[in-house]
Design a protein around this motif. Structure first.
Motif, short mmCIF file in Angstrom:
data_model
loop_
_atom_site.label_atom_id
_atom_site.label_comp_id
_atom_site.label_asym_id
_atom_site.label_seq_id
_atom_site.Cartn_x
_atom_site.Cartn_y
_atom_site.Cartn_z
N GLU A 277 0.84 -1.20 0.00
CA GLU A 277 0.00 0.00 0.00
C GLU A 277 0.87 1.25 0.00
O GLU A 277 2.05 1.20 0.33
CB GLU A 277 -0.94 0.00 1.22
CG GLU A 277 -0.22 -0.12 2.55
CD GLU A 277 -1.18 -0.12 3.73
OE1 GLU A 277 -2.23 -0.78 3.63
OE2 GLU A 277 -0.87 0.53 4.74
N GLU A 279 0.52 5.98 -0.60
CA GLU A 279 -0.34 7.15 -0.82
C GLU A 279 0.15 7.87 -2.06
O GLU A 279 1.33 7.85 -2.37
CB GLU A 279 -0.25 8.12 0.38
CG GLU A 279 -0.84 7.59 1.66
CD GLU A 279 0.16 6.81 2.49
OE1 GLU A 279 1.35 7.21 2.50
OE2 GLU A 279 -0.21 5.78 3.08
N ARG A 280 -0.78 8.51 -2.73
CA ARG A 280 -0.37 9.36 -3.85
C ARG A 280 0.42 10.55 -3.28
O ARG A 280 0.25 10.92 -2.12
CB ARG A 280 -1.59 9.91 -4.58
CG ARG A 280 -2.29 8.87 -5.43
CD ARG A 280 -3.44 9.54 -6.17
NE ARG A 280 -4.11 8.62 -7.07
CZ ARG A 280 -5.23 8.92 -7.72
NH1 ARG A 280 -5.78 10.11 -7.57
NH2 ARG A 280 -5.78 8.05 -8.52
N ASN A 285 -5.18 9.49 1.49
CA ASN A 285 -5.78 8.15 1.45
C ASN A 285 -4.74 7.09 1.13
O ASN A 285 -3.89 7.27 0.26
CB ASN A 285 -6.88 8.09 0.38
CG ASN A 285 -8.03 8.99 0.76
OD1 ASN A 285 -8.24 9.28 1.94
ND2 ASN A 285 -8.75 9.46 -0.25
N THR A 286 -4.83 6.00 1.86
CA THR A 286 -3.94 4.89 1.56
C THR A 286 -4.56 4.03 0.46
O THR A 286 -5.75 3.69 0.53
CB THR A 286 -3.71 4.05 2.83
OG1 THR A 286 -3.08 4.89 3.80
CG2 THR A 286 -2.83 2.86 2.55
#
Ligand code: ATP
Ligand code: MG
Length: 471
Positions: A277, A279-280, A285-286
């Motif tokens: 995972e 984040e952008r 948000n993950t």
């Protein structure tokens, strides 16, 4: 063929008596001989020396006659091989014939028997040298009816060598597992092709195959390329954009030239690999993804780790399945197959019908070191096929950098072939250097060999071959 010589014969037998007798008989009959009592040494010289025939004993320490036969069949199928067998071992002789030996001679043999076989074999080889090898049928393949599938997407990896067979096995075994794969090898060895083939053979085949070249993207942009960014993350980020990881969801992400990834990105990549995972850039948000990672490098990543340029922990994560692609010069036996494959492709693309190649031209391709590997071979063939005026590729079609030596005066010399000229020039040079070294060392072979960077045995062989001292 050298003028005034019937032909060149390479003789391999660990028994000096036998090679001595064969040499004496062939010498008298006007053949040039190259004698080896060590079969491994002999095998090294096959292909680099231009001979018409190989006569080899069956049983020897080191590689035996069958091994030599197999090597020749795979690499130089035009070259006749005659096997010497002991009296009473008809079975092995028949076996050799089945596997493509030209003929066999049983010990003890008559002089006339040897000469008859040699004469026939040499003539066969010399005739074969004049005949082009047809590689593709002259008929154009029927056009593919399914025009929705462009030819470029039908990828196939060509290779019959044991190394490539091994790689095919690995690919089919690991294709469907989620494990990371590290493909490494010199430039042009087919790393990207292999990466795509793994994807194509996996259960992710109808999901995306996304590629990113770590060397081609500026370090500052790699992060947003890989992970995407949110609107306003940085100046110019007017809209949010998914990164390659997101695009590759459920598919495969191919990180090319991974050794060039900057250290701070190595850390970030490691985290994604561990946690699946990220984040952008500029995002909170993950995002979770299911991505299979394949990386490629033309550098030895392990050495990069040792040199402190690549993170060790990341290396272990990426190197779960290592696939090393051999250089083309390490699998010469694939060259004919590749030539055939590219002939078909380029005939189609260039609307040509080049269907054959002269044996000496094919040999020149086989003996070139190909520093740019398959890509270089592919480009050379495209050029050759484009420029070729008839349907047969000849030495004249070879790009200059592949011609072993320039061909001064080849035309004027009439019947003397290109290879003969090269050999004569090389021998002249060798003779000059050896004579000089011997002169400087007062005829001391050991010291002369040292000077020349040859083994003592190697120098003795050369001296004999060049006729520098009377045998
Ligand atoms: N075994 C093969 N059979 C057929 N074509 C091949 C084979 N290997 C490589 N090629 C072709 O050679 C060219 C170079 O291959 P590829 O781009 O996969 O090499 P690479 O190892 O990724 O090179 P680089 O290190 O320069 O990126 C491509 O056109 C590819 O299709
Ligand atoms: Mg590549």
């Amino acid at each position: 063929m050298v003028q005034g010589v019937q032909g060149r014969v390479l003789v391999i037998d660990d028994e000096k008596n036998i090679t001595f007798v064969i040499q004496a008989i062939l010498d008298r009959a006007g053949y040039e001989t190259l004698i080896f009592n060590d079969s491994a040494e002999a095998m090294d010289s096959i292909g680099t020396d231009d001979v018409d025939l190989i006569i080899t004993d069956l049983y020897m320490p080191g590689p035996g006659g069958m091994e030599i036969l197999e090597f020749c069949q795979n690499n130089y199928p035009q070259l006749p091989v005659v096997i010497i067998t002991a009296y009473g071992t008809v079975e092995s002789a028949v076996n050799a014939l089945k596997r493509g030996a030209f003929d066999f001679i049983t010990k003890p043999f008559e002089q006339s028997e040897l000469l008859t076989i040699v004469k026939k074999a040499v003539a066969t080889h010399q005739q074969r040298q004049k005949e082009p090898i047809t590689l593709v049928s002259s008929q154009r393949p029927a056009p593919v009816s399914n025009s929705a599938q462009p030819a470029a997407e039908i990828s196939s990896i060509i290779g019959n060598s044991s190394q490539m067979q091994e790689i095919f096995k690995v690919i089919s075994k690991i294709a469907s597992s989620p494990s990371t794969v590290l493909v490494w090898g010199e430039s042009g060895t087919g790393k990207e092709l292999v990466a795509f083939e793994i994807h194509r053979n996996s259960n992710r085949a109808n999901k995306p195959f996304i590629k990113i070249n770590c060397a081609a993207i500026p370090a500052t942009l790699i992060e947003s390329e890989l992970f995407g960014f949110e609107r306003g993350a940085f100046t110019g980020a007017v809209a949010s954009k998914p990164g390659r990881f997101e695009l590759a969801h459920e598919g495969t992400l191919f990180l090319d030239e991974v050794a060039e990834m900057p250290p701070e990105m190595q850390v970030k990549l490691l985290r994604v690999l561990q946690e699946q995972e990220f984040e952008r850039v500029g995002g909170v948000n993950t995002i979770q993804v299911d991505v299979r990672i394949i990386t490629a490098s033309n550098k030895d990543l392990e050495a990069e780790v040792k040199a402190g340029r690549f993170r060790e922990d990341l290396f272990y994560r990426l190197n779960v399945v290592p696939i090393h692609l051999p250089a083309l010069r390490e699998r010469k036996e694939d060259i004919e197959l590749l030539v055939k494959y590219f002939l078909t492709q380029f005939n189609e693309k260039l609307r040509k019908s080049v269907t054959a190649i002269m044996p000496e031209t094919l040999n020149a391709l086989k003996n070139h070191p190909w520093p740019g590997n398959i890509r270089q071979l592919e480009n050379a063939l495209e050029r050759m096929i484009l420029m070729c005026e008839g349907s047969v590729l000849t030495l004249a079609d070879l790009p200059e950098e592949i011609q072993p030596v320039a061909m001064p005066g080849a035309e004027e010399e009439g019947s003397e072939g290109f290879k003969a000229i090269v050999r004569r020039q090389t021998q002249n040079l060798e003779r000059e250097l050896i004579e000089k070294a011997l002169e400087e060392t007062g005829g001391n072979v050991t010291r002369a060999a040292e000077k020349l960077g040859l083994s003592r045995k190697g120098l003795q062989l050369k001296i004999k071959e060049l006729g520098l001292i009377r045998r």
